[in-house]
Design an enzyme around this catalytic site. Structure first.
Site, mmCIF file in Angstrom:
data_model
loop_
_atom_site.group_PDB
_atom_site.id
_atom_site.type_symbol
_atom_site.label_atom_id
_atom_site.label_comp_id
_atom_site.label_asym_id
_atom_site.label_seq_id
_atom_site.Cartn_x
_atom_site.Cartn_y
_atom_site.Cartn_z
ATOM 1 N N LYS A 3 0.852 -1.184 0.000
ATOM 2 C CA LYS A 3 0.000 0.000 0.000
ATOM 3 C C LYS A 3 0.891 1.238 0.000
ATOM 4 O O LYS A 3 1.968 1.244 0.602
ATOM 5 C CB LYS A 3 -0.907 -0.024 1.232
ATOM 6 C CG LYS A 3 -1.988 1.047 1.245
ATOM 7 C CD LYS A 3 -2.929 0.836 2.419
ATOM 8 C CE LYS A 3 -4.006 1.902 2.520
ATOM 9 N NZ LYS A 3 -4.930 1.648 3.650
ATOM 10 N N SER B 196 -9.755 1.757 2.684
ATOM 11 C CA SER B 196 -8.823 2.562 1.918
ATOM 12 C C SER B 196 -7.759 1.735 1.189
ATOM 13 O O SER B 196 -7.025 2.263 0.368
ATOM 14 C CB SER B 196 -8.127 3.572 2.834
ATOM 15 O OG SER B 196 -7.305 2.923 3.792
ATOM 16 N N SER C 49 -10.375 -0.915 6.695
ATOM 17 C CA SER C 49 -9.737 -0.624 5.409
ATOM 18 C C SER C 49 -9.014 -1.807 4.776
ATOM 19 O O SER C 49 -8.525 -1.691 3.650
ATOM 20 C CB SER C 49 -8.749 0.538 5.567
ATOM 21 O OG SER C 49 -9.444 1.729 5.813
#
Length: 541
Positions: free
Chosen positions: A121, A202, A226
């Site tokens: 990420k 996210s 997330s």
């Protein structure tokens, strides 16, 4: 899972950040199912291959890490233009793969991820030629001095850091109206099952990339769902571990009291193997000390097809069923399957939503965010705003590229006036009250029914990619209590809607029950084989 209208790249900083990806991605975007299905990695379907399968092929010299890395880079080149899942390709990935092949040839594998390509990420520090921006152009010129601790552990285990995945900008803590999967640096992430649907947030890019087979495994972060929500909407396995099991050092923060990193993979085996590789104590992260030794030494001991036999699994329906017919159908099938697998299924194990949880939580989060983001910015070399006040000013100055007309920075602006003092007694009282309420909600439910774990639908089917909430969701959060308590949660593919959108089920439990939950998830996964490869449909039939 909210809205987005793609904005062109309008500044040199964003162009520089994206350059490594955009050059290979400019080629034809072949997302047809035939093209994806025709690929084979050492004779194995890349959508179904596990990391142990790949390690066996590497050990037997049927495959090299360089070949494997090239294959994933080619998949990114072909598939990512429509997915928007990968922001940056590591320009050193092939060289790292070659070094891995040499190390294996002369010394043997250094660890369980030797030669295996992994995507991170985009909020995880890497001290290499890749940026770390948390999706914001404000950090385009940041230069982390060293790898995040989990990245260091991945490299130590032999992994090839292939690149970085897109994310909801600032991990969805800039505005409550932020668009899931959108960032100023990476644009919009799309769901590989139906391209006009959201991949949630996210960790949107990490989940979409895992689902599409753009890497063997990806890493996401979770502060309020997330990891598990994007994993469920992309038919992948998402592991939010117990707080402190994985170090947060070197990850762009929201709050150290809830942030954690974890794997997103196409199967439980790869998720477990990767969790074992990245977990462990870190002197720079005090929350990791209590977690030391809570996992068994070998991840393979939890991969037991009979793990559910004789276990008491509570069923949480309140707020999650009666909302969507497809969710109800798939969850009812899950409950039947758990019984078939020998579990004692206990209805009525509904985890309550404490009335005052958010009354305590929001003040705590705002103070923690200001404290933690200021500390991160102060410790990070490079040219970037010095603190939260600087980020707010930057967004106003760059309102176009940061899409401020569509959604603002309300959470930033709420956090800035706080003292950001995590030693303040009033702040500490809010955080302690929130944690106590969340832990009691789960632990009292487990104790009242004598449960080993609780199962519930993870979330609703993916919304359109341009969705923005104008009212609370009719589906109650499955994550609120777990994330505030710091407890583990694992989502596994469970089925699909009648029109092909993925649905997941969540196993949740108490602190440090990670190994047990992975065992239950594995047994369920192996018995159902619910997941199938994405079809990259442009829209729903």
């Amino acid at each position: 899972m909210r809205s987005f209208v793609r904005t062109p790249l309008r500044c040199a900083a964003v162009a520089a950040v994206s350059m490594a990806l955009l050059a290979p991605a400019a080629a034809q975007a072949d997302t047809g199912p035939a093209a994806a299905a025709a690929e084979r990695i050492a004779g194995v379907d890349p959508d179904r291959v596990t990391i142990p399968d790949l390690q066996q092929a590497l050990e037997r010299h049927r495959l090299t890490s360089e070949q494997l890395t090239a294959l994933y880079l080619d998949r990114i080149r072909r598939l990512n233009p429509r997915l928007g899942a990968v922001v940056t390709v590591n320009p050193d990935a092939v060289a790292i793969a070659r070094a891995s092949d040499r190390a294996r040839r002369f010394h043997g594998a250094r660890g369980p991820l030797e030669g295996i390509p992994v995507l991170l990420k985009e909020n995880m520090d890497t001290a290499d030629r890749q940026p770390t921006t948390a999706g914001s152009t404000a950090l385009a010129a940041a230069k982390p001095a060293k790898d995040a601790e989990l990245v260091r552990r991945l490299r130590e285990a032999g992994a090839v850091v292939l690149g970085k995945a897109n994310m909801t900008e600032w991990a969805n803590f800039r505005s409550p109206m932020a668009v899931a999967g959108w960032s100023a640096v990476g644009g919009q992430t799309h769901n590989p099952y139906v391209l006009d649907r959201s991949a949630s947030g996210s960790s949107s890019g990490s989940a979409a990339a895992a689902a599409a087979g753009l890497a063997a495994v990806t890493i996401g972060t979770d502060t309020g769902g997330s990891i598990v929500d994007p994993a469920a909407t992309t038919s992948t396995v998402g592991v939010r571990p117990t707080l402190g099991l994985v170090s947060r050092t070197g990850i762009v923060p929201i709050t150290s009291r809830q942030d954690t990193a974890g794997p997103i993979a196409r199967n439980v085996t790869d998720a477990a193997l990767t969790l074992w590789a990245i977990q462990g104590p870190d002197p720079a992260d005090p929350d990791t000390a209590p977690a030391a030794g809570t996992l068994p030494p070998d991840y393979r001991t939890v991969l037991d097809r009979g793990a559910l036999r004789g276990k008491r699994i509570g069923v949480w329906r309140e707020g999650h069923t009666g909302v969507d017919a497809d969710v109800d159908r798939v969850f009812d099938a899950t409950v039947r399957k758990l019984r078939e697998l020998g579990a004692t299924v206990v209805e009525g194990a509904d985890v309550p939503q404490p009335e005052k949880l958010h009354e305590h939580l929001l003040p705590a989060l705002l103070a923690e965010f200001k404290h933690d983001i200021n500390a991160y910015l102060a410790a990070t070399p490079g040219s970037h705003p010095a603190d939260l006040a600087g980020l707010i000013a930057y967004n106003k100055e760059h309102a176009g590229i940061e899409d401020m007309a569509r959604f603002g920075q309300e959470l930033f602006e709420l956090a800035e006036p706080t003292a950001g003092d995590v030693d303040d007694p009033q702040y500490r009282a809010h955080r302690a009250a929130a944690v106590d309420l969340a832990r009691r909600a789960i632990d009292d439910t487990l104790a009242a029914h004598g449960l080993d774990a609780i199962v519930t639908p993870t979330t609703l089917p993916a919304t359109p990619v341009d969705f923005q909430p104008d009212a609370p969701s009719p589906f109650a959060s499955t994550t609120d209590n777990s994330v505030v308590a710091g407890y583990p949660q694992i989502t596994v593919p469970a089925g699909y809607t009648g029109r092909g959108l993925p649905l997941g089920v969540t196993f949740l439990g108490t602190r440090f029950s990670d190994a047990r939950l992975l065992g239950y998830a594995y047994a369920y996964e192996q018995a159902t084989q619910a997941r199938h490869a994405p079809q990259y449909l442009p829209t729903l039939p």
